[in-house]
Every structure is written in structure tokens, then in C-alpha cells.
Motif scaffolding. Structure first.
Motif, PDB file in Angstrom:
ATOM      1  N   SER A  79       0.796  -1.224   0.000  1.00 16.38           N
ATOM      2  CA  SER A  79       0.000   0.000   0.000  1.00 16.38           C
ATOM      3  C   SER A  79       0.828   1.273   0.000  1.00 16.38           C
ATOM      4  CB  SER A  79      -0.933   0.006   1.221  1.00 16.38           C
ATOM      5  OG  SER A  79      -1.898  -1.012   1.118  1.00 16.38           O
ATOM      6  N   ARG A 110      -2.035   3.279  -2.253  1.00 18.47           N
ATOM      7  CA  ARG A 110      -3.294   3.018  -1.556  1.00 18.47           C
ATOM      8  C   ARG A 110      -3.343   3.752  -0.214  1.00 18.47           C
ATOM      9  NH1 ARG A 110      -6.650  -1.493  -2.782  1.00 18.47           N
ATOM     10  NH2 ARG A 110      -6.003  -2.619  -4.643  1.00 18.47           N
ATOM     11  N   ASN A 131       3.270  -0.018  -5.760  1.00 22.74           N
ATOM     12  CA  ASN A 131       2.967  -1.264  -5.043  1.00 22.74           C
ATOM     13  C   ASN A 131       3.927  -2.393  -5.413  1.00 22.74           C
ATOM     14  OD1 ASN A 131       1.367  -3.456  -6.864  1.00 22.74           O
ATOM     15  ND2 ASN A 131       0.935  -1.408  -7.606  1.00 22.74           N
ATOM     16  N   ARG A 239      -6.140  -4.427   3.999  1.00 21.11           N
ATOM     17  CA  ARG A 239      -6.006  -5.097   2.701  1.00 21.11           C
ATOM     18  C   ARG A 239      -6.429  -6.554   2.852  1.00 21.11           C
ATOM     19  NH1 ARG A 239      -2.261  -2.985  -0.774  1.00 21.11           N
ATOM     20  NH2 ARG A 239      -2.940  -4.645  -2.191  1.00 21.11           N
TER      21      ARG A 239
END
Length: 340
Positions: A79, A110, A131, A239
């Protein structure tokens, strides 16, 4: 015609998704399926555990003092949280490279707090936020260790990418001449092969004892155990991969891929699971995954309750009010007799 995933807005059906599922044991036997288990599929980032094989098997991880957390990060679609970025930068420092050696490109992470902090500081996005920066740092570490060209490490003809191709051929038991190769979102080669062979790779990640010669069994065990020990590196806060592995507490290895792919290795039964949502919509992947686990009897009611937000994914409006839900609507088909 019945659809595998139903999306409701209020009480009314709004959208549907088709899916494909393959459940395979370490001997390569298809146990259960739904849709087309032979569908040629780009597993995308789900293949990262196998892309990490040369990092461990070559001796590069040991030479550069990789920790279990760093091996897990090499398999990640992280993330971009501070601890992810700091670990990547530390790896690059140890191998004598800089962030600009990463050829994974940039994107908004993220972890939005990290992105907002970057904006507040007036800084630009850089490759470490990607990522895939953990995977790329592992590729670079191996390339440095093998004394190869670091400027071309992502090209398909580079020795390192050929090592990865051979690892995928062997672990997934599919001839490399038949593996279709294109380019992943981060610029490295991505491999297309039948879904059931992807599931086989994860079955062998669960039970690598099938490899009786060389370092392969130990390599896969090291990668598997690193991901289980450090699930926060594989994904991050809130996640699915990370939360699933935490709740299953050492039983499951989970790795998602772009375009709605999800793969699992179940250490207890030794099976591998590969899932592809046909239209590439990621909102359906966790719903399908949890339904597959439920139908296979993997997990208990407490686990499913803890993972409820992934079992029945809420449909939210702009106010973040729940105004619908995504539900599973399929039954796995048994392919062979259990115990055969």
C-alpha cells in the motif's frame, strides 16, 4: 442464466459477474472448479511469490541479509505505507543502488495519508510508492548479486527474467514455450497460463515437498513462511491479503493480482486455489474467495465473522452509507473423488 456474483442496490439486482475457479492439489489433480479452470489467464501480481524464487535460490537474499519481512515484501503489492517504503529504500542502499534504479514507474499509493503528506510537503511521487517496488528491489538485488546489467533487468531477454520464466515453468508445470508473455503494469514481463496451472503453483507453495532435488522445496518454504510471518508486507492496512492471512494465522498464503485475480495456498490440505473474475472487477474477488473457502470447509464461523466485510462486500454511496451488497451465487463442481 445464473451469474456467479450478484450486486444489489438496495433490494434490487443491479449488476452481475462471471468467475472462474480452479482448486488443485500438489499432484496437479483438479479437485473442484467453477467456470473454466483451463482459462488462459494473466495472474498478474499473484505470481510474485514465484517471481521471488531467483532472489532466494540464487543466494542473493542471503548475501544481502534479507530478513523474512523483506522476502515477504518482494512478493508484495503493498500500500505504500511508510514501513513499506523505508524497507525498499534500505534494501536498495544495501545493494549499492538508488531509488532511481527502480523501473516500476509511479502511481498514487493506496495509503492516502502517505500521499497527502507528500502533497503537503510539495514533493513528487517517486517509484518507491509503487505497489511493486518491493518486487523490483528484489529483482535488482538478484541482478547485482549475479553481476548483471541493472539497467535492463525488466526486459524479457535479461537473464533474471529468464530465471523467473523457468521458475514459473517448473513450479506451475507448464512448458515455457507455451507461456504467453506480455508486459505487466510495472513494466516487467507478465505470464499467461491456464488457471489450473496457477492453482498448482500455489498448491506447491503450500506443499513444496514435491520438489525432491535442488533448492526448490526450501526456497518455496522460505517464501511461503516469510509471507505468513509478515502478512503486513504483502498488502498493508485494511487489505484483503493481509487480513485473510492474519485471521487464518499461518494456514493460508494469499496473493491478489490486478484485473480481479486471487490465489491461495492452504497449508493444511495442501491445495492451491486460483480465481479470476471474468470482467476484471476487483469488488467481486474477496466475495468469491470467501465463498470458495466456505464451500471447501476451510475456516470456521468465527473467522468468517471476523472477515465479514470481505464475505459480503458493501456497496457504498458518496456519503459512505451502505446502500447495497455484493453476494456470491455459485456452487463449486467436484472434479475427482476425494482420496483418489
Amino acid at each position: 442464466m445464473s451469474k456467479a456474483v450478484l450486486v444489489y442496490r438496495g433490494e434490487y439486482l443491479e449488476s452481475t459477474h462471471d468467475v472462474h475457479v480452479a482448486v488443485v492439489n500438489a499432484e496437479g489433480e483438479l479437485l473442484y472448479s467453477y467456470g473454466d479452470p483451463n482459462r488462459f489467464t494473466f495472474p498478474r501480481s499473484s505470481m510474485k511469490p514465484f517471481q521471488a524464487v531467483p532472489l532466494v535460490e540464487s543466494g542473493a537474499a542471503e548475501a544481502f541479509n534479507y530478513s523474512a519481512a523483506e522476502i515477504s515484501l518482494s512478493c508484495a503489492s503493498h500500500s505504500g505505507e511508510p514501513f513499506h517504503r523505508e524497507t525498499v529504500l534500505d534494501i536498495l542502499h544495501r545493494v549499492g543502488l538508488e531509488e532511481n534504479h527502480l523501473q516500476c514507474g509511479t502511481h498514487i499509493p493506496r495509503d492516502m495519508e502517505s500521499y497527502h503528506q507528500l502533497i503537503r510537503e510539495g514533493k513528487e511521487l517517486s517509484p518507491v510508492f509503487s505497489n511493486c517496488s518491493g518486487k523490483h528491489s528484489g529483482m535488482l538485488a538478484t541482478t547485482v548479486y549475479m553481476k548483471e546489467d541493472v539497467n535492463t533487468y525488466r526486459e524479457v531477454a535479461h537473464p533474471h527474467q529468464q530465471r523467473i520464466l523457468e521458475a514459473i515453468e517448473q513450479v506451475c508445470d507448464f512448458p515455457k514455450e507455451q507461456i504467453q508473455i506480455s508486459v505487466d503494469g510495472c513494466g516487467v514481463p507478465v505470464h499467461q497460463l491456464p488457471l489450473k496451472n496457477v492453482a498448482l503453483g500455489f498448491a506447491r507453495l503450500a506443499k513444496p515437498e514435491a520438489f525432491t532435488e535442488g533448492k526448490r522445496a526450501q526456497t518455496l518454504s522460505t517464501i511461503r513462511d516469510s509471507m505468513i510471518k509478515h502478512p503486513e508486507m504483502v498488502g498493508g492496512t485494511k487489505r484483503f491479503d493481509t487480513d485473510l492471512m492474519k485471521v487464518y494465522n499461518g494456514r493460508i498464503v494469499a496473493k491478489a493480482g490486478a484485473e480481479a485475480v486471487q490465489c491461495l495456498a492452504d497449508l493444511e490440505t495442501g491445495i492451491g486455489i486460483a480465481i479470476k473474475v471474468e470482467d476484471g472487477t476487483p469488488r467481486a474477488t474477496s466475495v468469491v474467495t470467501m465463498e470458495v473457502l466456505k464451500q471447501l470447509g476451510i475456516g470456521n464461523e468465527e473467522m468468517f465473522a471476523e472477515l465479514e466485510e470481505y464475505v459480503h462486500v458493501p456497496v457504498l454511496n458518496a456519503r459512505q452509507d451502505k446502500i447495497g451488497v455484493v453476494k456470491a451465487n455459485f456452487q463449486l463442481e467436484k472434479a475427482i473423488q476425494e482420496g483418489k
